[in-house]
Write a protein that holds these residues in place. Structure first.
Motif, PDB file in Angstrom:
ATOM      1  N   UNK A  72       0.829  -1.208   0.000  1.00 28.50           N
ATOM      2  CA  UNK A  72       0.000   0.000   0.000  1.00 28.50           C
ATOM      3  C   UNK A  72       0.862   1.256   0.000  1.00 28.50           C
ATOM      4  N   UNK A  73       0.429   2.262  -0.739  1.00 27.75           N
ATOM      5  CA  UNK A  73       1.091   3.571  -0.687  1.00 27.75           C
ATOM      6  C   UNK A  73       0.906   4.119   0.725  1.00 27.75           C
ATOM      7  N   UNK A  74       1.993   4.292   1.449  1.00 21.79           N
ATOM      8  CA  UNK A  74       1.910   4.691   2.854  1.00 21.79           C
ATOM      9  C   UNK A  74       1.214   6.008   3.087  1.00 21.79           C
ATOM     10  N   UNK A  75       1.265   6.901   2.108  1.00 22.47           N
ATOM     11  CA  UNK A  75       0.658   8.221   2.273  1.00 22.47           C
ATOM     12  C   UNK A  75      -0.833   8.223   1.967  1.00 22.47           C
ATOM     13  N   UNK A  76      -1.367   7.077   1.486  1.00 26.16           N
ATOM     14  CA  UNK A  76      -2.771   7.045   1.053  1.00 26.16           C
ATOM     15  C   UNK A  76      -3.603   6.014   1.792  1.00 26.16           C
ATOM     16  N   UNK A  77      -2.995   5.277   2.726  1.00 27.02           N
ATOM     17  CA  UNK A  77      -3.742   4.203   3.374  1.00 27.02           C
ATOM     18  C   UNK A  77      -3.209   3.995   4.776  1.00 27.02           C
ATOM     19  N   UNK A  78      -4.096   3.634   5.690  1.00 30.51           N
ATOM     20  CA  UNK A  78      -3.678   3.299   7.052  1.00 30.51           C
ATOM     21  C   UNK A  78      -4.550   2.167   7.578  1.00 30.51           C
TER      22      UNK A  78
END
Length: 235
Positions: free
Chosen positions: A224-230
């Motif tokens: 996952x793109x770290x800046x777009x998902x948590x």
């Protein structure tokens, strides 16, 4: 690709994994340089790099920029509840999910896939690579391995699009999942797929999902793109 043809990078993946398990390399050991391994296995550096990256995606190896590739240490783990369906997560947040299939074929499983999916040596899998989107923004890249016997009679579209819904439509009940999350950085390939810069933060999820009767039917490695998902864990 023939269904019984094992990709060269998978053969290398299996051999390196076996050598680690046999103790040739211990936790924390640095592997030889890619050029040395490519010569040893008599393959191109691109093929060797694909094998190394697959092992890194599984958490077996760890790539450190500017330093090399190491046998990964065991991580502290905490169980998460429930199973993860990308489509359901996106819909719950009022976003439109979509996906782009990069590859889809029947093949012989790697040693990791055999183990995680409790397969017999003669069985084959569907291996699928997809980019998943929310409102047309790339969120993650995933590699899914699904036992062929678990999806007999399914059309390709039923597997590559809203797989969990297709399982329900076929009367198959999804049970629990085992998930492992770790942090890494985007490789050149992942950066290109997710519209990121090489080295950007990535959340890596490995998930084995089971039917209600306890039979594993899916082994997915997702970045996952770290800046777009948590991820949110509930206790």
């Amino acid at each position: 690709m023939g269904k019984n043809t094992v990709p060269v990078y998978i053969k290398i993946h299996d051999q390196i994994k076996q050598e680690i398990e046999n103790g040739k390399w211990q936790i924390g050991d640095r592997l030889p340089a890619e050029r040395e391994l490519a010569v040893y296995f008599q393959v191109s550096r691109m093929t060797l790099r694909q094998a190394i990256q697959t092992l890194a995606d599984e958490g077996i190896l760890e790539r450190k920029i500017g330093s090399g590739t190491y046998v990964a240490s065991k991580k502290v783990q905490e169980k998460m509840t429930g199973t993860t369906s990308f489509t359901e997560i996106m819909l719950s947040q009022n976003k439109v999910p979509s996906s782009k299939t990069i590859s889809y074929y029947e093949t012989t499983p790697s040693s990791s896939e055999l183990e995680k999916l409790a397969l017999e040596s003669h069985e084959t899998i569907i291996r699928m690579e997809r980019i998943r989107y929310a409102d047309n923004i790339p969120i993650c890249f995933e590699v899914a391995a699904i036992p062929k016997r678990a999806v007999e009679g399914f059309k390709k579209e039923e597997i590559s699009q809203s797989f969990y819904q297709s399982l329900a439509d076929h009367g198959k009940k999804v049970g629990h999942g085992q998930q492992t999350i770790s942090a890494t950085v985007a490789s050149e390939k992942i950066a290109e797929y997710l519209d990121l810069k090489k080295g950007d933060a990535i959340l890596r999820l490995r998930q084995i999902t089971y039917f209600a009767d306890g039979t594993p039917f899916e082994y997915v490695r997702t970045q996952y793109a770290g800046s777009r998902f948590e991820f949110i864990m509930e206790k």
